[in-house]
Write a protein that holds these residues in place. Sequence first.
Motif, PDB file in Angstrom:
ATOM      1  N   ASP A 165      -5.611  -1.783  -5.121  1.00  0.00           N
ATOM      2  CA  ASP A 165      -5.041  -2.288  -3.877  1.00  0.00           C
ATOM      3  C   ASP A 165      -5.970  -3.341  -3.267  1.00  0.00           C
ATOM      4  O   ASP A 165      -7.010  -3.010  -2.706  1.00  0.00           O
ATOM      5  CB  ASP A 165      -4.809  -1.130  -2.893  1.00  0.00           C
ATOM      6  CG  ASP A 165      -3.847  -1.502  -1.768  1.00  0.00           C
ATOM      7  OD1 ASP A 165      -3.591  -2.715  -1.591  1.00  0.00           O
ATOM      8  OD2 ASP A 165      -3.369  -0.597  -1.074  1.00  0.00           O
ATOM      9  N   GLU A 166      -5.603  -4.568  -3.413  1.00  0.00           N
ATOM     10  CA  GLU A 166      -6.350  -5.714  -2.888  1.00  0.00           C
ATOM     11  C   GLU A 166      -7.855  -5.678  -3.194  1.00  0.00           C
ATOM     12  O   GLU A 166      -8.677  -5.667  -2.296  1.00  0.00           O
ATOM     13  CB  GLU A 166      -6.130  -5.835  -1.376  1.00  0.00           C
ATOM     14  CG  GLU A 166      -4.652  -6.020  -1.046  1.00  0.00           C
ATOM     15  CD  GLU A 166      -4.424  -6.552   0.353  1.00  0.00           C
ATOM     16  OE1 GLU A 166      -5.191  -7.438   0.764  1.00  0.00           O
ATOM     17  OE2 GLU A 166      -3.480  -6.087   1.014  1.00  0.00           O
ATOM     18  N   THR A 215       0.830  -1.203   0.000  1.00  0.00           N
ATOM     19  CA  THR A 215       0.000   0.000   0.000  1.00  0.00           C
ATOM     20  C   THR A 215       0.864   1.251   0.000  1.00  0.00           C
ATOM     21  O   THR A 215       0.549   2.254  -0.651  1.00  0.00           O
ATOM     22  CB  THR A 215      -0.944  -0.012   1.216  1.00  0.00           C
ATOM     23  OG1 THR A 215      -1.785  -1.157   1.117  1.00  0.00           O
ATOM     24  CG2 THR A 215      -1.803   1.233   1.277  1.00  0.00           C
ATOM     25  N   GLU A 270      -7.256   0.519  -0.917  1.00  0.00           N
ATOM     26  CA  GLU A 270      -7.448  -0.640  -0.047  1.00  0.00           C
ATOM     27  C   GLU A 270      -8.699  -0.404   0.803  1.00  0.00           C
ATOM     28  O   GLU A 270      -8.902   0.679   1.345  1.00  0.00           O
ATOM     29  CB  GLU A 270      -6.218  -0.760   0.859  1.00  0.00           C
ATOM     30  CG  GLU A 270      -6.215  -1.983   1.727  1.00  0.00           C
ATOM     31  CD  GLU A 270      -4.907  -2.077   2.520  1.00  0.00           C
ATOM     32  OE1 GLU A 270      -4.254  -1.043   2.742  1.00  0.00           O
ATOM     33  OE2 GLU A 270      -4.555  -3.194   2.909  1.00  0.00           O
TER      34      GLU A 270
HETATM   35 MG   LIG Z   1      -2.034  -2.723   2.037  1.00  0.00          MG
END
Ligand SMILES: [Mg+2]
Lengths: 262, 306
Positions: free
Chosen positions: A163-164, A42, A89
């Motif tokens: 992000d994810e 991140t 995220e």
């Molecule tokens: Mg992260």
Amino acid sequence: MLSVQNLEVVYQDVILVLRGVSFEIPKGKIVALLGSNGSGKTTVIRSITGLLDVQNGDITKGNISVDGEDITNLNPSKIVEKGIAQVMEGRRIFSELTVVENLRLGGHTNSANIQNNIDRVLDMFPALKDRQKGEAGYLSGGEQQMLAIGRALMSEPEYLLLDEPSLGLAPKLVDQISVLIQEINKQGVTVLLVEQNANMALNISDHGYIMETGNIVMDNDSQKLLNDEDVREFYLGLNAEGTKRKSFKDVKHYKRKKRWLS
Amino acid sequence: MTIFLQATVEGLSLAAIYSLVAIGFVLIYKSMDVLSFAQPALAVVGAGLISSLAVDRGVPFWLALFIGITLTGVLGLIVERTFLRPMVGEPVFSVAILTIGIDILLRTTLDNWIGLNPRYMGDPFPTFGNFGSAQFSGVTIKYLEIAALTTAILIIIALNIFFKKSKYGVAMRATSFDQEAALAQGINVGRIFGLVWFIAGILAAFAGFFITGGFNTLSQTSFVVALRALPAVVIGGLDSIPGAVIGSIIIGLTQGYVAYYQYDFETITGITLGNGFSLLAPYIIMFVILVLKPDGLFGTKEVERV
Ligand SMILES: [Mg+2]
Ligand SMILES: Nc1ncnc2c1ncn2[C@@H]1O[C@H](COP(=O)(O)OP(=O)(O)OP(=O)(O)O)[C@@H](O)[C@H]1O
């Protein structure tokens, strides 16, 4: 090409989190960035998009450039204008606002085409279309992820940093998201995919980087990484014999750490 | 009945003034987590600017009003940029203290200019003599009160449209909700902060004008009226605009009714509340509501405990 060279990042003047990270995202490709909790994924995205400042973080070394142009330390709105959008995220949709308002915010720097883009994104996500006037907070987790992705597309980015995106989604939805990412990529958007779900990420990406405690420890063609012994062992949850665990459910779920400034 | 209506009208026009200050306060708190005690100062500085233009310099009233109010907005913007922007991320308490400092700075400067003689705001309708008033079956309504009420209502409507329809209005709501995510969309959050203070300055200046217009005049103590927006905000809950308006109505009406009925109350019950109790009443109400509901009537955000 988006290129990160020898990036070093420190939080609160003392916590060294990235220790010389370098990688490249060639135009038109999908690049995966993998790594376990706290490895600094991140932070990489924050460095590119100018969000370190709010986290009291600083780039102490290295630089970031798009197509040869240095963008290190530009402020976030400039970065978006350069054609780099992100899906944060944890989605971070504006849950008190409506679906359409969320989309309009994604198009904040791109007002001229806003209505076209809203229509385009709503066509991509029929579930959002039906709920466009509703409060975004009432959407399901999967729909919220769709909204977060749709919102990022509103600026018509050349580069999309995710992000994810599979975080906390059921296997079926993860499949759906991975198809979607490929689709977006086919339409000409270059993708950086940060994931803990290495299997999904390596299956749809061209190249993969693996991070550990602030360093890139391995990088290769995604296919090669998928076949690498160590990667299989540590990141894909495959045992030595190579028998795949039955489903995503069995892959150990990790606990979310408390988010900073959430 | 006439007295009741009279008290209601006066209470509501006070509510209009309070809500202008209170909305500015809430906008700032929502977007920046800053408790700004400088709003009353901005209100009286706005009045000072209008008076200095309209009376001292002979600028036509409406033009003076427009310039004075706009300049106060710009002053808000400057205050944000120079004093508050560097404080982003500092504890709520320190920033609140800083705004008290700004309040004192602005008011001392203004007080030096005001001096001892009260200042007039000028008169939009010279023929009516200090704004004049209208009679409705025994109830006297000053034009100034009508103006305050309609202005407040129009501003509330305009803000509503702004927050729903305009790009920067929606961006402002997004910034209040999640500053980091707003940044990630490419919203220039610094610009949003400036805009918030500009709007808050304009609202304060309108309030300042209505506080000091007509025979009320601007003196060194005029800011105390604007200060009463504070209990209104606390009652409504620091982060709710409808709350700020309702809090203002509660405070305004209380003040109106106490002013008109205190004497009757005292003769009937034999309890003496004292002179000027109507000015104290808002704070008592605030206290009672805070005891019952610590976050205010509509508040959601918890203020950092200090
Ligand atoms: Mg992260
Ligand atoms: N704002 C911050 N201040 C101080 N330290 C931070 C901050 N944000 C992250 N860190 C630390 O930096 C390291 C890297 O964090 P980062 O969030 O980049 O990791 P990540 O790879 O994204 O992890 P995850 O998979 O859990 O999201 C961690 O040790 C984390 O605790």
